[in-house]
Design a protein around this motif. Structure first.
Motif, short mmCIF file in Angstrom:
data_model
loop_
_atom_site.label_atom_id
_atom_site.label_comp_id
_atom_site.label_asym_id
_atom_site.label_seq_id
_atom_site.Cartn_x
_atom_site.Cartn_y
_atom_site.Cartn_z
N ARG A 33 -32.58 -18.99 7.42
CA ARG A 33 -31.73 -17.99 8.01
C ARG A 33 -31.01 -18.70 9.06
NH1 ARG A 33 -36.17 -14.53 11.17
NH2 ARG A 33 -37.43 -16.05 12.20
N ALA B 274 -27.02 -12.36 -5.84
CA ALA B 274 -26.75 -10.72 -5.53
C ALA B 274 -25.99 -10.40 -6.71
CB ALA B 274 -26.02 -10.51 -4.31
N GLN C 104 -29.89 -9.94 4.58
CA GLN C 104 -31.03 -9.25 5.28
C GLN C 104 -31.72 -10.14 6.33
OE1 GLN C 104 -31.52 -6.13 4.69
NE2 GLN C 104 -33.06 -5.98 6.28
N SER C 105 -31.89 -11.39 5.91
CA SER C 105 -32.59 -12.32 6.81
C SER C 105 -31.83 -12.55 8.26
CB SER C 105 -32.70 -13.74 6.29
OG SER C 105 -31.64 -14.15 5.95
N SER D 205 -32.48 -9.34 10.44
CA SER D 205 -33.69 -9.33 11.14
C SER D 205 -33.77 -10.23 12.51
CB SER D 205 -34.81 -9.70 10.62
OG SER D 205 -34.63 -11.26 9.83
N GLU E 276 -31.73 -7.98 15.15
CA GLU E 276 -32.56 -7.17 15.74
C GLU E 276 -33.41 -7.82 16.68
OE1 GLU E 276 -35.89 -5.51 13.47
OE2 GLU E 276 -35.66 -3.62 14.40
N ILE E 277 -33.98 -9.00 16.65
CA ILE E 277 -34.68 -9.86 17.70
C ILE E 277 -33.78 -10.11 18.90
CG2 ILE E 277 -35.81 -11.91 18.22
CD1 ILE E 277 -36.60 -12.11 15.22
N ALA F 155 -32.46 -3.24 9.37
CA ALA F 155 -33.40 -4.34 9.61
C ALA F 155 -34.63 -3.87 8.66
CB ALA F 155 -33.90 -4.48 11.05
N ARG F 156 -34.85 -2.56 8.49
CA ARG F 156 -35.93 -2.07 7.58
C ARG F 156 -35.67 -2.12 6.05
NH1 ARG F 156 -36.75 -0.87 12.63
NH2 ARG F 156 -38.75 -0.58 13.46
N GLY F 157 -34.38 -2.38 5.76
CA GLY F 157 -33.72 -2.30 4.44
C GLY F 157 -33.10 -1.10 3.85
N LEU F 158 -33.30 0.19 4.95
CA LEU F 158 -32.65 1.37 4.48
C LEU F 158 -31.06 1.02 4.06
CD1 LEU F 158 -35.32 2.22 5.59
CD2 LEU F 158 -34.05 4.28 6.74
N THR F 159 -30.65 1.91 3.16
CA THR F 159 -29.48 2.05 2.66
C THR F 159 -28.59 3.12 3.43
OG1 THR F 159 -29.83 3.61 1.04
CG2 THR F 159 -29.97 1.58 0.34
N GLU G 228 -37.72 -9.77 1.60
CA GLU G 228 -37.19 -10.32 3.18
C GLU G 228 -38.28 -9.77 3.96
OE1 GLU G 228 -34.87 -12.25 4.09
OE2 GLU G 228 -33.79 -12.73 2.38
N ALA H 287 -39.34 -9.43 7.76
CA ALA H 287 -38.93 -9.59 9.19
C ALA H 287 -40.36 -9.29 10.04
CB ALA H 287 -38.14 -8.59 9.34
N LEU I 16 -40.95 -9.87 15.08
CA LEU I 16 -41.00 -8.68 16.39
C LEU I 16 -42.61 -8.61 16.76
CD1 LEU I 16 -38.32 -6.11 15.38
CD2 LEU I 16 -38.23 -7.87 17.24
N HIS J 145 -33.77 -4.63 -6.57
CA HIS J 145 -33.01 -6.01 -6.13
C HIS J 145 -33.55 -6.56 -4.99
CE1 HIS J 145 -29.90 -8.69 -5.56
NE2 HIS J 145 -29.53 -8.26 -4.37
N GLN J 146 -34.08 -5.91 -4.02
CA GLN J 146 -34.52 -6.27 -2.74
C GLN J 146 -35.74 -5.40 -2.00
OE1 GLN J 146 -32.21 -6.30 0.81
NE2 GLN J 146 -32.30 -8.50 0.79
N VAL K 47 -37.72 -5.16 1.51
CA VAL K 47 -37.79 -5.61 2.95
C VAL K 47 -39.15 -5.20 3.41
CG1 VAL K 47 -36.92 -5.22 5.12
CG2 VAL K 47 -35.13 -5.45 3.45
N HIS L 292 -40.92 -5.01 7.06
CA HIS L 292 -40.74 -5.16 8.41
C HIS L 292 -41.74 -4.60 9.47
CE1 HIS L 292 -38.84 -3.85 12.25
NE2 HIS L 292 -37.87 -4.52 11.88
N HIS M 168 -39.75 -1.30 2.38
CA HIS M 168 -38.64 -0.67 1.63
C HIS M 168 -38.20 -1.58 0.40
CE1 HIS M 168 -34.55 0.53 0.79
NE2 HIS M 168 -34.78 1.52 1.38
#
Lengths: 235, 384
Positions: free
Chosen positions: A87, A106, A127-128, A131, A134-135, A157-161, B268, B270, B273, B305-306, B308, B310, B325
């Motif tokens: 990252r 991908a 994604q990396s 995150s 976010e920090i 950051a939580r992966g949500l679409t 991935e 994270a 934090l 595919h991915q 996460v 967190h 997720h």
């Protein structure tokens, strides 16, 4: 709308297959080295750039951050298309001026969409990097963002679409994408304008941890073939 | 058993009380042989009812009670003949009223209220016949007769109340015992499911002939861990409270370790934090088991595919929130659709540790599992 692109990749198979796999993108030039691209300099909306360009046939060519900086300096919007996953290396590419980073693993549809986004001036990050963003925001390194942007960042950051975020935040996907676009541009500017020392401080790294990664020198003095990617990521 | 002891006590106790007055009763009776016969019948009935109750382990049924009361009433009526007038009330030579009372008390367990009331009525009637033959003496003791008749009613009523109360307590105890037994069975079943579920999933994945070598290696490592867990369960050892369960463990490190076992998924994580959050090792172990289950579900069903993972310590204040997720195919996330892994390992087991789990999923979009834990004891961060 069809976009035009140039591709720089030392793999012949990838160079040759990209136009076949992505018919909606018009590849106006395909090169094994950045040096060759810079000689021809065709006009294009986007430069698709691999990070690792040195091999036995071209041992001394420019690659990595040096390649990114050189192509950005030539006026291209750069999308790094690489297998690199560390990252801090990827963040350094954004700091060097890349508009986006797409993993070679991908799915094809996602790759094409990302290429289009970068060509349109949007920042595409994996994604990396999200995150890491976010920090930086959580530690108040990047402060000029609104509450909605914070919410979008937390969700990404939580992966949500965008579809999931739209349900949660009661906002349209286009609105959310707008917030994200502004936020990524903000973060990109921060990474390009902030010294490695300040970023180390923000991320809790030891002094000097990022020096081997970060683009410190002006583009004109980048050493071709610098083996920066062999360094391990700081713990 | 308490009921049987009560019947035994009442019937044989009364018999013991009757016995000392027998010689004098014979002596004063105008019909000594008949008196002896009536005494023997009473004694035989008392012993028979007692043995009957002991043998069956419960009080006599309605037919036996009816016969028993009939005998008692007959003895009362016969008492009017065999017991002299001046010995009928207040003496054990006139044992019949006392015997009849013991019969009524031991009949208090009969469920039929009609039979119970009829028994009291019959005994009171028999008693009136018993004292009625006394002429002037009986008339003079009318108040005592009424008092005795009321004794039948009051003592029998109180006994029946006590019996009902004891019956209710017994029924409650039986229900509580049955429920405890059912809960113990369910707990054992739940523990077995929790112990074997992940192992079964790993075995199922390992049986895929098209599994790539790298994933097979990862699964073999997981299979060793699951095999140890199953062995512990079969030996009767606690599998949910490992040694050192009270020690504090870094949550972020444990989660990173778990994610590392699923290298075939594109995870991935994270976790920066909350690098300073520590939890009891038992809680972390339960969380790792839950993570194993969630990630195995993704392996098996999501086609994601991915993924996460967190971890955030900021929400709610003092607590921590773990989000897993995936962008897979999703499912209709109603509890009825949860498998054993989600139901037991994720929701139930974590709730036991004050960790709440919520599962959101949208078909074609993905699934989000959110685990929220209470405030922990963080180690001060070195961050500025």
């Amino acid at each position: 709308m069809t976009i035009s692109a140039v591709a720089v990749d030392d793999s012949t198979v990838i160079r040759e297959s990209l136009p076949l796999l992505m018919p909606e993108i018009r590849f106006v030039g395909r090169y094994a080295t950045v040096e060759r691209l810079l000689v021809e300099r065709p006009t294009a909306d986007l430069a698709v750039l691999d990070l690792h360009l040195v091999n036995e046939r071209q041992p001394s060519v420019r690659q990595g951050l040096a390649a990114v900086r050189a192509v950005v300096a030539a006026g291209y919007r750069v999308c790094v298309y690489s297998q690199e996953e560390r990252r801090f290396v990827l963040a350094a590419c954004i700091a060097a001026g890349a508009g986006g980073i797409v993993a070679k693993s991908a799915p094809l549809a996602e790759v094409q969409e990302s290429f289009r986004d970068v060509a349109a001036g949007r920042v595409v990050v994996p994604q990396s990097i999200i995150s890491l963003m976010e920090i930086l925001v959580r530690r108040n390194c990047i402060t000029i963002i609104g509450e909605r942007q914070r919410q979008v960042l937390a969700a990404r950051a939580r992966g949500l679409t965008y579809a999931e975020m739209s349900t949660k935040l009661f906002l349209s996907e286009s609105t959310l994408r707008g917030y994200w676009r502004d936020l990524t541009l903000n973060v990109s500017s921060y990474l390009q304008q902030t010294t490695p020392h300040d970023i180390e401080h923000a991320l809790g790294l030891k002094p000097g941890d990022l020096l081997d990664f970060w683009p410190m020198q002006p583009a004109s003095t980048d050493r071709p073939g610098a083996e920066w990617w062999k360094l391990t990521e700081p713990s | 058993m308490a009921v049987v002891i009560f019947i035994l006590g009442i019937r044989l106790g009364t018999l013991i009380q009757m016995a000392p007055a027998l010689p004098h009763g014979i002596e004063v009776s105008p019909h000594p042989r008949l008196y002896v016969v009536s005494f023997v019948v009473a004694a035989a009935a008392a012993v028979a009812i007692s043995l009957y109750a002991v043998r069956r382990g419960r009080p006599p049924g309605p037919w036996v009670v009816a016969v028993d009361v009939t005998v008692a009433v007959a003895l009362l009526i016969l008492g009017g003949v065999v017991v002299p007038t001046d010995h009928r009330l207040g003496t054990w030579e006139g044992f019949q009223p006392g015997y009849a009372l013991s019969v009524l008390l031991s009949s208090s367990f009969v469920r039929s209220r009609t039979l119970w009331v009829a028994s009291i009525g019959a005994v009171i009637g028999g008693h009136l016949v018993y004292v009625g033959g006394g002429g002037e003496s009986a008339a003079a003791s009318a108040s005592t007769t009424v008092g005795n008749a009321l004794s039948y009613v009051v003592l029998t009523f109180v006994t029946r109340l006590a019996v009902s109360y004891v019956r209710r307590i017994s029924a409650d105890a039986d229900r509580a015992r049955a429920r405890a037994s059912e809960l113990a069975r369910r707990e054992e079943e739940r523990l077995a499911q929790a112990t074997f579920h992940n192992g079964a999933t790993v075995m199922r994945l390992l049986s895929d002939p098209e599994l790539d070598p790298a994933t097979r290696t990862l699964l073999q490592e997981q299979a060793k861990v699951e095999a140890r867990r199953m062995r512990s369960y079969l030996r009767g050892e606690r599998v949910d409270a490992p040694a050192g369960a009270a020690t504090q463990t870094s949550l972020a490190q444990a989660l990173a370790q778990t994610c590392g076992q699923f290298g075939d998924l594109s995870i991935e994580h994270a976790l920066d934090l909350t690098a300073d959050v520590e939890l009891p090792a038992a809680d972390v172990g339960a969380l790792q088991r839950a993570m194993d289950s969630i990630l195995n579900n993704i392996r098996l069903h999501a086609d994601a595919h991915q993924v996460v993972v967190h971890l955030d310590a900021g929400e709610p204040a003092g607590g921590w929130t773990l989000t897993i997720h995936d962008d897979g195919r999703g499912f209709d996330a109603v509890p009825a659709n949860y498998g054993i892994g989600l139901r037991e390992l994720v929701v139930a087991q974590l709730r036991n540790r004050q960790i709440e789990a919520t599962i959101e999923s949208h078909l074609g979009v993905g699934t989000t599992v959110t685990l929220t834990g209470p405030a922990t004891r963080p180690i001060p961060s070195e961050q500025p």
